[in-house]
Enzyme design. Structure first.
Site, mmCIF file in Angstrom:
data_model
loop_
_atom_site.group_PDB
_atom_site.id
_atom_site.type_symbol
_atom_site.label_atom_id
_atom_site.label_comp_id
_atom_site.label_asym_id
_atom_site.label_seq_id
_atom_site.Cartn_x
_atom_site.Cartn_y
_atom_site.Cartn_z
ATOM 1 N N CYS A 159 2.830 -5.305 4.713
ATOM 2 C CA CYS A 159 2.771 -4.475 3.495
ATOM 3 C C CYS A 159 1.976 -3.158 3.993
ATOM 4 C CB CYS A 159 2.005 -5.115 2.569
ATOM 5 S SG CYS A 159 1.948 -4.044 0.957
ATOM 6 N N CYS A 162 0.163 -1.456 1.428
ATOM 7 C CA CYS A 162 -1.372 -1.994 1.098
ATOM 8 C C CYS A 162 -2.097 -1.591 2.197
ATOM 9 C CB CYS A 162 -1.173 -3.563 1.149
ATOM 10 S SG CYS A 162 -0.100 -4.202 0.216
ATOM 11 N N ASP A 163 -1.837 -1.681 3.648
ATOM 12 C CA ASP A 163 -2.674 -1.458 4.698
ATOM 13 C C ASP A 163 -2.249 -0.287 5.549
ATOM 14 O OD1 ASP A 163 -3.484 -4.145 4.029
ATOM 15 O OD2 ASP A 163 -1.985 -4.988 5.115
#
Ligand code: NAP
Length: 333
Positions: A159, A162-163
């Site tokens: 992701c 997200c990261d």
């Protein structure tokens, strides 16, 4: 949370004594929600607030994909980032506050032919229910190479949204040649020093516009005809080994991040031959989140291969819950 070790209230298996549940389950459930990601919890909050006493069966991956995420910065309402596991815990507490009951168990079978439906679990329980909300999600396809699992969250990610932020100034790799791989590679160039796109062929699957943008981006380099054979590093990723499928030659690429975009697999095993699916195996729903069987609704990534965000899954869970409530009211006449 209730600890349901036993068969509850009139399931298809012999009922047994209940240990510590405050109230017995009804003989026939109003609604069983399968899955504990944002779609499932949102459906639980709404059906609980509608006094339907939903039973949510968590599945093996409590919290779904968002629970694997460190900092969630894009879920509305959290102006400071929130950790994925904490977000899920809060959703659970919110659902339980309104009377949702949670069973840590894994659904092994649903009988969609019987009325009410029957839901069986890995612990041997069976429940009869008038409706089901399927929120089993999807899982990113793994590469299946050494150390991939061990280093997930320590450099291996599925992701970028997200990261990606954590890879500012670093050299990273993106695996895959589809739209997701290129879109996320482009996104990651905002943070990373360099992005190597490792693709198993010499032609991309992604659409022309994304291909052009990626090829024009000076931070992106393509590693063609190559597959990852190993992720390397002790406590965090420090390189990947790739094999050229044409020459057989292996090379170590020094990268600190590996973003894997080789497709998703909907968690649809329960629904095969029972609910209509598209050619990729996602459940087909209409705008009211109805599946092909009346009384069974679906929300989140089990039926959505486009948006794949915690917030969109939560919204779909809300919609499924509202339609489910309406369906139950119609059944009750
Ligand atoms: P995808 O289109 O299925 O692409 C997956 C990529 O991973 C392909 O390049 C494939 O290689 C590669 N791959 C698959 N299994 C692999 C393995 N075991 N090892 C190495 N490589 C492997 O998946 P996606 O990119 O996630 O896209 C899913 C859907 O969403 C598509 O319909 C896509 O068009 C859509 N989407 C659209 C956009 C957009 O329009 N902006 C953005 C994201 C997604 P091969 O090419 O050799 O098969």
């Amino acid at each position: 949370m209730l600890d349901f070790n036993l068969n509850l209230g009139g399931g298809a298996e012999p009922a047994a004594e209940q240990e510590d549940a405050a109230q017995p389950r009804p003989e026939i459930e109003n609604v069983i929600i399968i899955g504990s990601g944002p779609a499932g919890w949102s459906a639980a909050i709404y059906t609980a607030r509608a006094d339907l006493r939903p039973l949510l069966i968590t599945g093996n991956e409590l919290g779904g994909q968002i629970a694997l995420t460190t900092e969630v910065e894009n879920f509305p309402g959290f102006d400071e980032a929130i950790q994925g596991p904490e977000l899920v815990e809060r959703m659970q507490r919110q659902a339980e506050r309104f009377g949702a009951e949670v069973l840590i168990d894994y659904v092994t079978e649903i009988d969609t032919q019987s009325q009410p439906f029957i839901v069986r679990t890995a612990s041997g329980q069976a429940f009869r229910t008038q409706s089901i909300i399927a929120a089993t999600g999807a899982s990113p396809r793994r590469m299946g190479v050494p150390n991939e699992e061990r280093l997930t969250g320590r450099g291996v990610s599925y992701c970028a949204t997200c990261d990606g932020f954590f890879f500012r100034g670093k050299d990273i790799a993106v695996i895959g040649g589809g739209d997701s791989a290129l879109q996320e590679a482009l996104f990651l160039t905002k943070f990373a020093k360099s992005v190597k796109v490792v693709h198993r062929r010499d032609a991309l699957r992604a659409g022309a516009t994304l291909q052009r943008r990626a090829q024009e981006n000076p931070k992106i380099e393509f590693i063609w005809n190559s597959v990852v054979t190993s992720v390397n590093g002790e406590n965090k990723v420090d390189s990947i080994t790739v094999r050229d499928v044409k020459t057989g030659a292996s090379t170590d690429l020094p990268v600190e991040g590996v973003f894997v975009y080789i497709g998703h697999l909907p968690n649809n095993q329960l629904f095969v031959d029972k609910l209509a699916m598209d050619e990729e195996g996602y459940l087909i729903t209409d705008k009211l989140m109805r599946t092909s069987v009346p009384g069974i609704f679906a929300a989140g990534e089990i039926q959505d291969h486009r948006f794949k965000q915690a917030a969109t899954s939560a919204g779909q869970g809300v919609a499924a819950a509202m339609e489910c409530e309406k369906h139950l009211a119609e059944l009750a006449g």
